[in-house]
Design a protein around this motif. Sequence first.
Motif, PDB file in Angstrom:
ATOM      1  N   PRO A   5     -18.540 -40.293 -78.549  1.00  0.00           N
ATOM      2  CA  PRO A   5     -18.523 -41.519 -77.740  1.00  0.00           C
ATOM      3  C   PRO A   5     -17.916 -41.349 -76.362  1.00  0.00           C
ATOM      4  O   PRO A   5     -18.252 -42.112 -75.447  1.00  0.00           O
ATOM      5  N   THR A   6     -17.036 -40.391 -76.194  1.00  0.00           N
ATOM      6  CA  THR A   6     -16.369 -40.240 -74.894  1.00  0.00           C
ATOM      7  C   THR A   6     -17.045 -39.239 -73.983  1.00  0.00           C
ATOM      8  O   THR A   6     -16.585 -39.029 -72.860  1.00  0.00           O
ATOM      9  N   ASP A   7     -18.112 -38.613 -74.438  1.00  0.00           N
ATOM     10  CA  ASP A   7     -18.785 -37.630 -73.600  1.00  0.00           C
ATOM     11  C   ASP A   7     -19.375 -38.293 -72.364  1.00  0.00           C
ATOM     12  O   ASP A   7     -19.868 -39.426 -72.408  1.00  0.00           O
ATOM     13  N   GLU A   8     -19.357 -37.551 -71.260  1.00  0.00           N
ATOM     14  CA  GLU A   8     -19.887 -38.074 -70.015  1.00  0.00           C
ATOM     15  C   GLU A   8     -21.407 -37.969 -69.988  1.00  0.00           C
ATOM     16  O   GLU A   8     -21.995 -36.983 -70.421  1.00  0.00           O
ATOM     17  N   VAL A   9     -22.015 -39.025 -69.490  1.00  0.00           N
ATOM     18  CA  VAL A   9     -23.460 -39.065 -69.272  1.00  0.00           C
ATOM     19  C   VAL A   9     -23.685 -39.694 -67.900  1.00  0.00           C
ATOM     20  O   VAL A   9     -22.762 -40.249 -67.299  1.00  0.00           O
ATOM     21  N   LYS A  10     -24.916 -39.662 -67.419  1.00  0.00           N
ATOM     22  CA  LYS A  10     -25.214 -40.174 -66.087  1.00  0.00           C
ATOM     23  C   LYS A  10     -26.290 -41.249 -66.169  1.00  0.00           C
ATOM     24  O   LYS A  10     -27.351 -41.041 -66.764  1.00  0.00           O
ATOM     25  N   ASP A  11     -25.984 -42.370 -65.551  1.00  0.00           N
ATOM     26  CA  ASP A  11     -26.961 -43.437 -65.402  1.00  0.00           C
ATOM     27  C   ASP A  11     -27.611 -43.278 -64.043  1.00  0.00           C
ATOM     28  O   ASP A  11     -27.116 -43.785 -63.028  1.00  0.00           O
ATOM     29  N   VAL A  12     -28.706 -42.561 -64.024  1.00  0.00           N
ATOM     30  CA  VAL A  12     -29.422 -42.283 -62.780  1.00  0.00           C
ATOM     31  C   VAL A  12     -30.909 -42.476 -63.040  1.00  0.00           C
ATOM     32  O   VAL A  12     -31.363 -42.424 -64.189  1.00  0.00           O
ATOM     33  N   GLN A  71     -11.005 -53.368 -91.126  1.00  0.00           N
ATOM     34  CA  GLN A  71     -11.064 -52.607 -89.880  1.00  0.00           C
ATOM     35  C   GLN A  71     -12.075 -51.474 -90.043  1.00  0.00           C
ATOM     36  O   GLN A  71     -12.213 -50.879 -91.111  1.00  0.00           O
ATOM     37  N   PHE A  72     -12.771 -51.177 -88.981  1.00  0.00           N
ATOM     38  CA  PHE A  72     -13.777 -50.125 -89.034  1.00  0.00           C
ATOM     39  C   PHE A  72     -13.129 -48.746 -88.895  1.00  0.00           C
ATOM     40  O   PHE A  72     -12.125 -48.581 -88.203  1.00  0.00           O
ATOM     41  N   ASP A  73     -13.720 -47.801 -89.580  1.00  0.00           N
ATOM     42  CA  ASP A  73     -13.288 -46.414 -89.485  1.00  0.00           C
ATOM     43  C   ASP A  73     -14.070 -45.755 -88.357  1.00  0.00           C
ATOM     44  O   ASP A  73     -15.227 -45.387 -88.513  1.00  0.00           O
ATOM     45  N   THR A  74     -13.422 -45.625 -87.198  1.00  0.00           N
ATOM     46  CA  THR A  74     -14.090 -45.027 -86.030  1.00  0.00           C
ATOM     47  C   THR A  74     -13.443 -43.718 -85.598  1.00  0.00           C
ATOM     48  O   THR A  74     -13.738 -43.204 -84.518  1.00  0.00           O
ATOM     49  N   GLU A  75     -12.544 -43.177 -86.409  1.00  0.00           N
ATOM     50  CA  GLU A  75     -11.890 -41.921 -86.062  1.00  0.00           C
ATOM     51  C   GLU A  75     -12.830 -40.761 -86.343  1.00  0.00           C
ATOM     52  O   GLU A  75     -13.365 -40.621 -87.462  1.00  0.00           O
ATOM     53  N   LEU A  76     -13.016 -39.922 -85.346  1.00  0.00           N
ATOM     54  CA  LEU A  76     -13.928 -38.799 -85.479  1.00  0.00           C
ATOM     55  C   LEU A  76     -13.212 -37.606 -86.091  1.00  0.00           C
ATOM     56  O   LEU A  76     -12.548 -36.830 -85.393  1.00  0.00           O
ATOM     57  N   ASN A  77     -13.323 -37.445 -87.376  1.00  0.00           N
ATOM     58  CA  ASN A  77     -12.778 -36.263 -88.045  1.00  0.00           C
ATOM     59  C   ASN A  77     -13.845 -35.176 -88.013  1.00  0.00           C
ATOM     60  O   ASN A  77     -14.562 -34.944 -88.985  1.00  0.00           O
ATOM     61  N   ILE A 110     -21.086 -43.839 -84.509  1.00  0.00           N
ATOM     62  CA  ILE A 110     -22.017 -44.929 -84.213  1.00  0.00           C
ATOM     63  C   ILE A 110     -21.361 -46.279 -84.462  1.00  0.00           C
ATOM     64  O   ILE A 110     -21.658 -47.262 -83.773  1.00  0.00           O
ATOM     65  N   THR A 111     -20.448 -46.352 -85.436  1.00  0.00           N
ATOM     66  CA  THR A 111     -19.702 -47.596 -85.642  1.00  0.00           C
ATOM     67  C   THR A 111     -18.830 -47.915 -84.438  1.00  0.00           C
ATOM     68  O   THR A 111     -18.708 -49.077 -84.029  1.00  0.00           O
ATOM     69  N   ASP A 112     -18.241 -46.886 -83.868  1.00  0.00           N
ATOM     70  CA  ASP A 112     -17.469 -47.053 -82.639  1.00  0.00           C
ATOM     71  C   ASP A 112     -18.345 -47.669 -81.548  1.00  0.00           C
ATOM     72  O   ASP A 112     -17.955 -48.615 -80.857  1.00  0.00           O
ATOM     73  N   LEU A 113     -19.545 -47.140 -81.378  1.00  0.00           N
ATOM     74  CA  LEU A 113     -20.452 -47.649 -80.353  1.00  0.00           C
ATOM     75  C   LEU A 113     -20.874 -49.087 -80.642  1.00  0.00           C
ATOM     76  O   LEU A 113     -20.922 -49.932 -79.738  1.00  0.00           O
ATOM     77  N   LEU A 114     -21.194 -49.381 -81.906  1.00  0.00           N
ATOM     78  CA  LEU A 114     -21.627 -50.732 -82.279  1.00  0.00           C
ATOM     79  C   LEU A 114     -20.504 -51.746 -82.086  1.00  0.00           C
ATOM     80  O   LEU A 114     -20.744 -52.892 -81.675  1.00  0.00           O
ATOM     81  N   GLN A 115     -19.285 -51.355 -82.394  1.00  0.00           N
ATOM     82  CA  GLN A 115     -18.158 -52.249 -82.198  1.00  0.00           C
ATOM     83  C   GLN A 115     -17.939 -52.515 -80.711  1.00  0.00           C
ATOM     84  O   GLN A 115     -17.649 -53.656 -80.306  1.00  0.00           O
TER      85      GLN A 115
END
Length: 755
Positions: A407-414, A627-633, A541-546
């Motif tokens: 979820p924290t990876d950089e992407v470009k909106d271009v 609470q949602f489990d959004t920790e990336l193990n 994906i739960t992190d993103l949906l939240q």
Amino acid sequence: MSKRGDGIQNKSKRGSRRAAAERSRSRSSKPRKSRGEGKPASPFWRWTKRLALWGTGAAVLGALFLAFAVGFAARSIPSFYQLKATQTGQTILVRARDGSEIVELGPSFGEWLDYQDIPETMKNAMVAVEDKRFHDHFGVDPVRTTGAVIEGFTGSRSRVGGTSTISQQLARNLFLNNNRTVDRKAREAVLAMALEWKFSKEQILELYLNKVYFGGGAYGIDSASRKFFSHPAKELSVAEASIIAGLVKAPSRYSPTADVQAAVDRAKVVLRLMREQGYITAEQASVDVDTVELKQQSGQNSVRYFTDWALPQLDILLPETFAPIEVWTTLDVGMQRAATASVDANTPDGAQGALVSLDRDGAILAMVGGTDYVESNYNRATNAMRQPGSSWKLFVFLAALEAGYTPTDEVKDVPVTIDGWSPRNSNGRNIGDTDVRTAFAYSINTVAAQLGNEVGFGTVASMARRFGITTPVSTYPSMVLGSSEVRLIDMTRAFAAVSAKGVSVEPYGITRVTTASGELLYEHKKQRQTTLVPDYVAAGITDLLQAAVQTGTGRAAQIGRPVAGKTGTTSSNKDGWFVGFSSGITTGVWMGRDDAKAVPGLQGGRAPAAAFAAYMRYAVKDRPVEQFDTELNLPEWRLEPDDEYLLGEPDDYYFIDEDGNLIEPGRRDPSESPFGVDGERPEGGAGTEPPPAVSEDFLERATGGELPPERERRSRPQPSRSPQPRSPPLPETGPPQPQPRAPAAPRPAQETLAN
């Protein structure tokens, strides 16, 4: 001589006179001929005589034929006890998850009442309104038949009405259809006379009152009494009996559940006929039918969307049976009512709405297939195929997370063009550098297109299949924005699998089926579950949906507890979607027009999200907050190790160049050493420590000596503790899956663990 001659002559004259007198008397005694005597009879009289003879013969033959037909029919008719045991269809009682009755489908026969157990009032009411000469005719009423024939000649010849006796109605219900033609009426008359031949009047009336249709699926007076008045037929009052008797003429028109006033007006006609025929007194006939207490109908018409989807499955789940059954379902009555209200309140004018809600195990808690089942019974929740818009990005980002993104990876909106296709964002702008979480939360189309292109459109399609999408999926670039049509129940199932931490979910609606006596015919068994994606992908994906609900396009779906979901809007506002989950309940909402025309202002983040929130506030009110489990193990091969983790301690490794010279760990060229070739620090050098001394182990190895085992293990370079990256398993069909994306640059392990 003369005297004698005179005597003879006189005698002769007297004889002649006597002969003449006799002739005269003979002529006077003969009848006088009429005018025209001796001519042949006229054709009219001849044909009249012939027709009379032929008519008499035909009547005799017709009577013989009718007697033969009636006798043959009587022999073919089943016995009274066989008819008593025969039902015309199967009764299905559908129950909610709490056991309450939600709908009864098919014919309902109630309890069979013997003739002596049927209230006299009920018998009299039925005879008075349907066949007042029932006890006097032989199955056919000549008076009513003659009147109907006259009506047929003066009115419509193709339809004959008003002739049926109780015996004829019973014959039609048992053996014939409802076509009101002369041919059917003739067969009906023969069967009615056969019934009268074979059974007594009491048996015929008993069969009739226990089998005639009263509307609403009720066959027989006991079923009708329980349906309309909530008590057995043995307890029927005069007013209630008049209402039931009045239903036979037109069950759908006079049913109390359809039109109370029509039922009351018809009952008053029955009471008048009963008084005129002497069955009741004037005082009894004046009863106020308006005061009759009718059973409250608690069913919801939206429930029929669910039953229409669930009950056909009985053909697969059960062996063939015609016995009455009870079907226990997963439907929650309160949630169904809340779902119906939320769809009705939020669906734009002129549009339709649908909702599906699943429990964590796939049990369907509520299903609404449209705004009104009576107006349209088309189930948009299970049958309609519509474009999902950006809610489809669930599968795009799932594929990206599985391929190595976080979820924290950089992407470009271009701006981007892929095979001639140039997607643009809904606001027409680009923000440049961003991260995966933000791109998903704000539904940035250009990022989704780039990710889909990188992981492969076939990979995205395979991911959708993996999560339960059953409709055809294209692999064109535009598919990443939801151009492939899907069903609402399939999309809801996919999001439910995410809620279940990447484990498959199979929707179901029937928990068990029993007979009316309680015998178990079927019981639902827990389906085998399959892990669709690893835990860290489900958490990502739960992190993103939240984030989409907390800060993105789905903010209208907030309900005061954690919610994860995704909006979807198609071009020109033709479809609006919101699918999400909270506290173990996953709900999908769709809105749009059946003709796929644009709906002004329809967006997934507005009406569908508002309907989701209105329903979910009720659905989760009795459930604990989760609470949602959004920790990336992440697994070890997904971590980005630093040099120390990868290589271990520097002192553990020794390297020599191609000339056999010792070099500093990590450097191949001795000239690159900060201490110089000779081990001394040059001026301005960065080193502060001299190079490590040559160890005994190195000398032993250089001179060909052997080391003790413990020293051999210590001096040998150790391999990396993390295995090489593995490719995800390839699907059975489709293009090969891409290798996991290699990180652009090493970073500390702590920075890759997103919260």
